[in-house]
Design a protein around this motif. Sequence first.
Motif, PDB file in Angstrom:
ATOM      1  N   GLU A 145      -4.195 -39.821  16.550  1.00  0.00           N
ATOM      2  CA  GLU A 145      -4.657 -38.601  16.108  1.00  0.00           C
ATOM      3  C   GLU A 145      -5.206 -37.832  17.045  1.00  0.00           C
ATOM      4  O   GLU A 145      -5.245 -36.663  17.259  1.00  0.00           O
ATOM      5  CB  GLU A 145      -5.146 -38.726  14.628  1.00  0.00           C
ATOM      6  N   ALA A 146      -6.279 -38.399  17.512  1.00  0.00           N
ATOM      7  CA  ALA A 146      -7.081 -37.884  18.610  1.00  0.00           C
ATOM      8  C   ALA A 146      -6.374 -37.465  20.000  1.00  0.00           C
ATOM      9  O   ALA A 146      -6.766 -36.268  20.332  1.00  0.00           O
ATOM     10  CB  ALA A 146      -8.238 -38.906  18.904  1.00  0.00           C
ATOM     11  N   ARG A 147      -5.379 -38.074  20.131  1.00  0.00           N
ATOM     12  CA  ARG A 147      -4.575 -37.496  21.399  1.00  0.00           C
ATOM     13  C   ARG A 147      -4.084 -36.230  21.127  1.00  0.00           C
ATOM     14  O   ARG A 147      -3.635 -35.563  22.125  1.00  0.00           O
ATOM     15  CB  ARG A 147      -3.716 -38.937  21.928  1.00  0.00           C
ATOM     16  N   GLY A 148      -3.551 -36.195  19.846  1.00  0.00           N
ATOM     17  CA  GLY A 148      -2.856 -35.142  19.666  1.00  0.00           C
ATOM     18  C   GLY A 148      -1.661 -34.846  20.274  1.00  0.00           C
ATOM     19  O   GLY A 148      -0.711 -35.516  20.566  1.00  0.00           O
ATOM     20  N   ASP A 149      -1.356 -33.563  20.922  1.00  0.00           N
ATOM     21  CA  ASP A 149      -0.315 -33.148  21.481  1.00  0.00           C
ATOM     22  C   ASP A 149      -0.270 -33.629  22.953  1.00  0.00           C
ATOM     23  O   ASP A 149       1.022 -33.355  23.683  1.00  0.00           O
ATOM     24  CB  ASP A 149       0.000 -31.544  21.627  1.00  0.00           C
ATOM     25  N   MET A 150      -1.353 -34.162  23.453  1.00  0.00           N
ATOM     26  CA  MET A 150      -1.253 -34.665  24.625  1.00  0.00           C
ATOM     27  C   MET A 150      -0.359 -35.945  25.133  1.00  0.00           C
ATOM     28  O   MET A 150      -0.296 -36.675  24.125  1.00  0.00           O
ATOM     29  CB  MET A 150      -2.618 -35.168  25.289  1.00  0.00           C
ATOM     30  N   LYS A 151       0.676 -35.925  26.008  1.00  0.00           N
ATOM     31  CA  LYS A 151       1.409 -36.674  26.211  1.00  0.00           C
ATOM     32  C   LYS A 151       0.707 -38.105  26.816  1.00  0.00           C
ATOM     33  O   LYS A 151      -0.214 -38.198  27.265  1.00  0.00           O
ATOM     34  CB  LYS A 151       2.533 -36.547  27.449  1.00  0.00           C
ATOM     35  N   SER A 174     -14.806 -39.208  25.707  1.00  0.00           N
ATOM     36  CA  SER A 174     -15.044 -37.802  26.551  1.00  0.00           C
ATOM     37  C   SER A 174     -13.643 -37.101  26.831  1.00  0.00           C
ATOM     38  O   SER A 174     -13.899 -35.986  26.798  1.00  0.00           O
ATOM     39  CB  SER A 174     -15.561 -38.326  27.986  1.00  0.00           C
ATOM     40  N   LEU A 175     -12.623 -37.520  27.002  1.00  0.00           N
ATOM     41  CA  LEU A 175     -11.337 -37.005  27.469  1.00  0.00           C
ATOM     42  C   LEU A 175     -11.013 -36.332  26.258  1.00  0.00           C
ATOM     43  O   LEU A 175     -10.563 -35.170  26.387  1.00  0.00           O
ATOM     44  CB  LEU A 175     -10.219 -38.031  27.770  1.00  0.00           C
ATOM     45  N   TYR A 176     -10.999 -36.835  24.858  1.00  0.00           N
ATOM     46  CA  TYR A 176     -10.383 -36.190  23.876  1.00  0.00           C
ATOM     47  C   TYR A 176     -11.408 -35.341  23.085  1.00  0.00           C
ATOM     48  O   TYR A 176     -11.280 -34.722  22.062  1.00  0.00           O
ATOM     49  CB  TYR A 176      -9.847 -37.135  22.866  1.00  0.00           C
ATOM     50  N   ARG A 177     -12.784 -35.569  23.780  1.00  0.00           N
ATOM     51  CA  ARG A 177     -13.891 -34.833  23.229  1.00  0.00           C
ATOM     52  C   ARG A 177     -13.930 -34.943  21.591  1.00  0.00           C
ATOM     53  O   ARG A 177     -14.095 -34.300  20.648  1.00  0.00           O
ATOM     54  CB  ARG A 177     -13.895 -33.338  23.395  1.00  0.00           C
ATOM     55  N   GLU A 231      -2.821 -47.692  20.972  1.00  0.00           N
ATOM     56  CA  GLU A 231      -2.343 -47.071  19.930  1.00  0.00           C
ATOM     57  C   GLU A 231      -1.613 -47.845  18.904  1.00  0.00           C
ATOM     58  O   GLU A 231      -1.322 -47.183  17.613  1.00  0.00           O
ATOM     59  CB  GLU A 231      -1.638 -45.892  20.524  1.00  0.00           C
ATOM     60  N   GLN A 232      -0.880 -48.679  19.166  1.00  0.00           N
ATOM     61  CA  GLN A 232      -0.322 -49.760  18.159  1.00  0.00           C
ATOM     62  C   GLN A 232      -1.449 -50.471  17.497  1.00  0.00           C
ATOM     63  O   GLN A 232      -0.858 -51.086  16.254  1.00  0.00           O
ATOM     64  CB  GLN A 232       0.698 -50.589  18.879  1.00  0.00           C
ATOM     65  N   GLY A 233      -2.401 -51.013  17.910  1.00  0.00           N
ATOM     66  CA  GLY A 233      -3.273 -51.624  17.440  1.00  0.00           C
ATOM     67  C   GLY A 233      -3.077 -53.256  17.679  1.00  0.00           C
ATOM     68  O   GLY A 233      -3.788 -54.220  17.410  1.00  0.00           O
TER      69      GLY A 233
END
Length: 158
Positions: free
Chosen positions: A17-23, A58-61, A42-44
């Motif tokens: 969810e935090a990555r959003g639209d970023m590839k 930091s990257l995803y703020r 992301e798979q856990g």
Amino acid sequence: MAPPLKPKSPFAERLIEARGDMKRIDAAQALNLTPGRLGSYEQGTAEPSINTLAAISSLYRISIQWLITGEGEMRPTVAAQGMPASQEPAPALDVEMLRSAIASVRRFAQEEAWVDKASPEVWAEMVAEAYRFQVTTSEGEKRRMVAEEKAKTDRMAG
């Protein structure tokens, strides 16, 4: 294009969810990870290191507390300005203080014999609480507590 992931934990769901639209490939490159490594988070099926958690935050703020525990807002607002935190610099995470908090919780867990029994959520809550304590406790108070702990250890050893 990377295949859609099926997250196996709430943490993994929040990470996606935090990555959003970023590839994924772009996020992995920015985090100095392989896309496969980021995919495993992301798979856990794997858990990121403390340094990687800080970089992700930091990257995803996003709030590291939200990422780890799901508590609070993903992107807290800056109340004074009413702006999303994503438009403001993310607060610095003191990685050394976080490492110290993790070490403290690990020692406690070993002493209490629940090191292998606690869920990731319990670990996250304990570490978050230890980190908050370290951030809010004065240096003088910390020195006093360390001295008390050393005296207690010395009494037990001698």
